[in-house]
Design an enzyme around this catalytic site. Structure first.
Site, PDB file in Angstrom:
ATOM      1  N   LYS A 171       0.829  -1.204   0.000  1.00 37.56           N
ATOM      2  CA  LYS A 171       0.000   0.000   0.000  1.00 37.56           C
ATOM      3  C   LYS A 171       0.865   1.257   0.000  1.00 37.56           C
ATOM      4  CE  LYS A 171      -3.630   2.607   0.069  1.00 37.56           C
ATOM      5  NZ  LYS A 171      -4.703   2.533   1.066  1.00 37.56           N
ATOM      6  N   LYS A 239      -0.700  11.312   5.534  1.00 35.90           N
ATOM      7  CA  LYS A 239      -0.331  10.264   6.487  1.00 35.90           C
ATOM      8  C   LYS A 239       0.279   9.056   5.774  1.00 35.90           C
ATOM      9  CE  LYS A 239      -3.230   7.308   7.343  1.00 35.90           C
ATOM     10  NZ  LYS A 239      -3.614   5.947   6.862  1.00 35.90           N
TER      11      LYS A 239
END
Length: 302
Positions: A171, A239
């Site tokens: 990811k 983030k």
């Protein structure tokens, strides 16, 4: 019919949980904000007061929350899954968090006989609603096969990429590619407009060649019409890039392109646009161009 739990009912989690319900499974849910559970309860889910209470009822426990500390709280915190999860149950974390912390959470759950998969997703809200997400899975292959029928309700591209944490590494790679591609689309459309070409026509032409991408298709359209309603909030992309750069440092590699993109996303969020879609990165790059182009034009060649 499986007994399933779901914690984290935001833009991504709520449609995923609804797809599990529509698949005929019994569902227990928990959220910090009770109102977000209402559509699921109305569709047949059972509301729980704590994450531990969800674990008491469910054999497969899904998590889709914002950041690493949230996952730790839900899974191994004082009122987390670990308090009541039965041996043999499985935690499936679909959040995007630190690979290092993922491995530690998996270790702690394993001490209680609970398996874990890190299974972050890509595809945005549209993919979550349609059940067409790409799911990157880290953990034991046999555990993946146990829960694959449930994942099939959520995604169409389910890939086992390695042991615990490998899904989160995948990811991170995804967010590096997506972030830089969004920035590239923004710069391409910026040049088209500045040089006197129709950006919409330029995008149309590029979609037929090697530059074609989902970012050009979806985010390019958002940039053209100035619709930055969040499919994926910029502060979450911030983030994710932070996590990617931390993983890079741990691996001993430099990622200059990702670092530059992260700076642009930081500027977007710090400018008060953190809840807009990442496509709003176009506005940061446009402001930067206005500030730098005149100086560059006047400086001549050296």
């Amino acid at each position: 019919m499986a007994n399933v739990g779901f914690v984290g009912l935001g833009i991504m989690g709520r449609p995923m949980a609804l797809n599990l319900l529509r698949g005929g499974h019994r569902l227990w849910v928990h959220a910090r904000q009770p109102e977000v559970m209402k559509p699921l309860v109305e569709s047949g889910a059972t509301r729980c007061k704590t994450c531990a209470a969800v674990a008491e009822h469910a054999d497969v426990l899904f998590v889709c929350v914002s950041d690493t500390p949230d996952v730790e709280q839900v899974t191994v915190g004082a009122t987390g899954f670990i308090q009541r999860a039965r041996p043999g149950s499985v935690v499936v974390d679909m959040s995007t968090i630190s690979p290092k912390v993922t491995r530690e959470v998996a270790r702690r759950l394993a001490e209680r006989g609970v398996d874990m998969l890190d299974a972050p997703v890509s595809g945005g809200e549209r993919g979550a609603i349609a059940g067409t997400l790409s799911i990157m899975v880290g953990g034991k292959p046999d555990v993946l096969e146990r829960v694959r029928p449930l994942l099939n309700l959520l995604g169409k591209n389910i890939v086992h990429v390695g042991d615990h944490g490998a899904g989160q590494v995948a990811k991170a790679c995804n967010q590096i590619v997506v972030g830089q591609t969004i920035a590239a689309v923004a710069e391409g459309l910026l040049l088209a407009r500045a040089a006197g070409a129709d950006p919409a026509r330029v995008r149309e032409a590029l979609l037929g060649g090697m530059a074609a991408s989902r970012a050009l298709e979806v985010h390019g359209e958002r940039m053209l019409v100035r619709n930055f309603a969040p499919g994926f909030k910029a502060r979450l992309h911030q983030k994710d890039l932070r996590i990617a750069l931390e993983a890079a440092r741990e691996a001993g590699v430099e990622l200059p392109g990702a670092s530059l993109t992260a700076q642009h996303v930081d500027a977007l969020v710090e400018g008060g646009a953190g809840d807009l879609d990442s496509a709003a990165l176009a506005e940061v790059l446009e402001r930067l161009a206005v500030q730098t182009l005149p100086a560059a034009a006047g400086g001549g060649s050296r």
